[in-house]
Motif scaffolding. Sequence first.
Motif, PDB file in Angstrom:
ATOM      1  N   ILE A 148       8.836  -7.598  33.611  1.00 53.49           N
ATOM      2  CA  ILE A 148       9.372  -8.833  33.039  1.00 53.49           C
ATOM      3  C   ILE A 148       8.799  -9.096  31.655  1.00 53.49           C
ATOM      4  O   ILE A 148       9.488  -9.657  30.786  1.00 53.49           O
ATOM      5  CB  ILE A 148       9.143 -10.052  33.963  1.00 53.49           C
ATOM      6  CG1 ILE A 148       9.944 -11.246  33.436  1.00 53.49           C
ATOM      7  CG2 ILE A 148       7.669 -10.353  34.138  1.00 53.49           C
ATOM      8  CD1 ILE A 148      10.062 -12.399  34.371  1.00 53.49           C
ATOM      9  N   ASN A 151      10.890  -6.848  29.450  1.00 53.12           N
ATOM     10  CA  ASN A 151      12.232  -7.413  29.365  1.00 53.12           C
ATOM     11  C   ASN A 151      12.257  -8.633  28.445  1.00 53.12           C
ATOM     12  O   ASN A 151      13.164  -8.772  27.598  1.00 53.12           O
ATOM     13  CB  ASN A 151      12.705  -7.784  30.768  1.00 53.12           C
ATOM     14  CG  ASN A 151      14.076  -8.439  30.790  1.00 53.12           C
ATOM     15  OD1 ASN A 151      14.201  -9.639  30.546  1.00 53.12           O
ATOM     16  ND2 ASN A 151      15.104  -7.672  31.123  1.00 53.12           N
ATOM     17  N   TYR A 152      11.264  -9.506  28.578  1.00 56.09           N
ATOM     18  CA  TYR A 152      11.268 -10.726  27.767  1.00 56.09           C
ATOM     19  C   TYR A 152      10.918 -10.441  26.313  1.00 56.09           C
ATOM     20  O   TYR A 152      11.475 -11.072  25.409  1.00 56.09           O
ATOM     21  CB  TYR A 152      10.311 -11.766  28.352  1.00 56.09           C
ATOM     22  CG  TYR A 152      10.448 -13.095  27.640  1.00 56.09           C
ATOM     23  CD1 TYR A 152      11.569 -13.893  27.852  1.00 56.09           C
ATOM     24  CD2 TYR A 152       9.495 -13.528  26.731  1.00 56.09           C
ATOM     25  CE1 TYR A 152      11.733 -15.095  27.182  1.00 56.09           C
ATOM     26  CE2 TYR A 152       9.641 -14.726  26.052  1.00 56.09           C
ATOM     27  CZ  TYR A 152      10.763 -15.508  26.283  1.00 56.09           C
ATOM     28  OH  TYR A 152      10.925 -16.697  25.600  1.00 56.09           O
ATOM     29  N   LYS A 196      12.636 -14.935  37.631  1.00 54.06           N
ATOM     30  CA  LYS A 196      12.173 -13.577  37.377  1.00 54.06           C
ATOM     31  C   LYS A 196      13.343 -12.605  37.328  1.00 54.06           C
ATOM     32  O   LYS A 196      14.477 -12.942  37.658  1.00 54.06           O
ATOM     33  CB  LYS A 196      11.186 -13.154  38.472  1.00 54.06           C
ATOM     34  CG  LYS A 196      10.048 -12.283  37.970  1.00 54.06           C
ATOM     35  CD  LYS A 196       8.903 -12.275  38.962  1.00 54.06           C
ATOM     36  CE  LYS A 196       7.642 -11.748  38.309  1.00 54.06           C
ATOM     37  NZ  LYS A 196       6.492 -11.827  39.216  1.00 54.06           N
ATOM     38  N   LEU A 197      13.068 -11.372  36.920  1.00 51.11           N
ATOM     39  CA  LEU A 197      14.099 -10.335  36.886  1.00 51.11           C
ATOM     40  C   LEU A 197      14.686 -10.130  38.266  1.00 51.11           C
ATOM     41  O   LEU A 197      13.981 -10.205  39.272  1.00 51.11           O
ATOM     42  CB  LEU A 197      13.496  -9.007  36.410  1.00 51.11           C
ATOM     43  CG  LEU A 197      12.791  -8.975  35.055  1.00 51.11           C
ATOM     44  CD1 LEU A 197      12.339  -7.554  34.756  1.00 51.11           C
ATOM     45  CD2 LEU A 197      13.679  -9.502  33.958  1.00 51.11           C
ATOM     46  N   ASP A 198      15.986  -9.823  38.324  1.00 49.17           N
ATOM     47  CA  ASP A 198      16.551  -9.429  39.605  1.00 49.17           C
ATOM     48  C   ASP A 198      16.211  -7.966  39.875  1.00 49.17           C
ATOM     49  O   ASP A 198      15.591  -7.288  39.040  1.00 49.17           O
ATOM     50  CB  ASP A 198      18.053  -9.710  39.674  1.00 49.17           C
ATOM     51  CG  ASP A 198      18.887  -8.910  38.671  1.00 49.17           C
ATOM     52  OD1 ASP A 198      18.430  -7.834  38.212  1.00 49.17           O
ATOM     53  OD2 ASP A 198      20.010  -9.349  38.358  1.00 49.17           O
ATOM     54  N   GLU A 201      17.385  -5.393  37.281  1.00 50.77           N
ATOM     55  CA  GLU A 201      16.685  -5.483  35.992  1.00 50.77           C
ATOM     56  C   GLU A 201      15.281  -4.884  36.084  1.00 50.77           C
ATOM     57  O   GLU A 201      14.829  -4.206  35.156  1.00 50.77           O
ATOM     58  CB  GLU A 201      16.616  -6.942  35.550  1.00 50.77           C
ATOM     59  CG  GLU A 201      17.959  -7.526  35.141  1.00 50.77           C
ATOM     60  CD  GLU A 201      17.897  -9.027  34.920  1.00 50.77           C
ATOM     61  OE1 GLU A 201      18.551  -9.509  33.978  1.00 50.77           O
ATOM     62  OE2 GLU A 201      17.198  -9.726  35.703  1.00 50.77           O
ATOM     63  N   TRP A 202      14.572  -5.153  37.187  1.00 52.90           N
ATOM     64  CA  TRP A 202      13.235  -4.576  37.343  1.00 52.90           C
ATOM     65  C   TRP A 202      13.310  -3.056  37.358  1.00 52.90           C
ATOM     66  O   TRP A 202      12.539  -2.373  36.680  1.00 52.90           O
ATOM     67  CB  TRP A 202      12.586  -5.080  38.635  1.00 52.90           C
ATOM     68  CG  TRP A 202      11.143  -4.676  38.790  1.00 52.90           C
ATOM     69  CD1 TRP A 202      10.047  -5.379  38.404  1.00 52.90           C
ATOM     70  CD2 TRP A 202      10.645  -3.439  39.344  1.00 52.90           C
ATOM     71  NE1 TRP A 202       8.896  -4.682  38.691  1.00 52.90           N
ATOM     72  CE2 TRP A 202       9.235  -3.483  39.267  1.00 52.90           C
ATOM     73  CE3 TRP A 202      11.248  -2.316  39.896  1.00 52.90           C
ATOM     74  CZ2 TRP A 202       8.425  -2.436  39.727  1.00 52.90           C
ATOM     75  CZ3 TRP A 202      10.442  -1.277  40.353  1.00 52.90           C
ATOM     76  CH2 TRP A 202       9.050  -1.341  40.256  1.00 52.90           C
TER      77      TRP A 202
END
Length: 366
Positions: A148, A151-152, A196-198, A201-202
């Motif tokens: 995450i 990703n962020y 949080k990421l699904d 996405e993780w």
Amino acid sequence: MTDVAEHSSIGKDSNPLAIKRVSNAEILDLMRNSSLRELGVRASEIKSILHPNKTTTFVVDRNINYTNICWVDCKFCAFKRKLGEEGVYILSFEEIDKKIDELLAIGGTQILFQGGVHPKLKIEWYEELVSHIAQKYPMITIHGFSAIEINYIAKVSKISIPEVLLRLQKAGLSSIPGAGAEILSDRVRDKIAPKKLDTKEWLEVHREAHRIGMKTTATMMFGSVENDEDIIAHWDCLRQLQDEFGGFRAFIMWSFQPDNTPLQKEFPHIHKASSNRYLRLLACSRIYLDNFVNIQSSWVTQGSYIGQLALLFGANDLGSTMMEENVVSSAGVCNSMNAQEMIELIKDIGESPAKRNTAYEILERF
């Protein structure tokens, strides 16, 4: 001088050991109907195939949480603080250097480097930080930034996930930890960490890391609101991705620590998982994850003696001496163990202790 005890990761098609693959239905039956002893025997048999020389490893490292500021609001976390709250911090480079100097003084080789997902820090800040550590401490491996965070950083910096990974890799990031996986079931994730990421996405962050040759680890936090099928779905996701690239070095599983967390207030019936449950799931993970060479014992949440017992239920690695740990301790769990204590626990069950680095290369045998 290093030697490699075993390969740190294997894919299904390249696995010369041909460990029998169990189906989801088979592992569910084992989880529910096999005795603890039966699971331990079966997991130990697989461990002995993968680690015939009975070497049990550990790494000397330090967790450095560079900030406790986090916007994600995971309900199971007692560590986070929101921007502007009392007690928030971002460590200075000087403070980080001091922590690394202290780690080097006890023979450490790795830092596990994670936040907080800070809402305002962009890629340039992370590049400068990683580059600073890598240049000043080339002997230290930087194992950092959960999915995450990656990703962020991409979102707030308006760049792609592959670009974030490549830029941090160029700056000196060696590998990324599996934090944030929790349970890879969106039904569960929506309840315990809706921001949080699904699952997809993780997995995608780790897939992109593996695609550029960056190794990662895989984790699981059980004992919140998941069921057996959710756990198996989690393992299935990991096994499938490992089949693609063989990019996971290890699997690490721990139990939810409910004290001081919002999730406990929302679901007051949740209690700490038993040692029996931990050992059952650990053994089942060793049986199911046939393309993972390394399974780590979670002594940080379970305590040193259950951590030792885990070595008889499929684990081959005691993980980190963890010179510093802030997240689990925020939930009221404060177990500690130094290298000598690990060596003694490993020898006590007739295995051979060895200090390793992040890549599971053996640095010293005892």
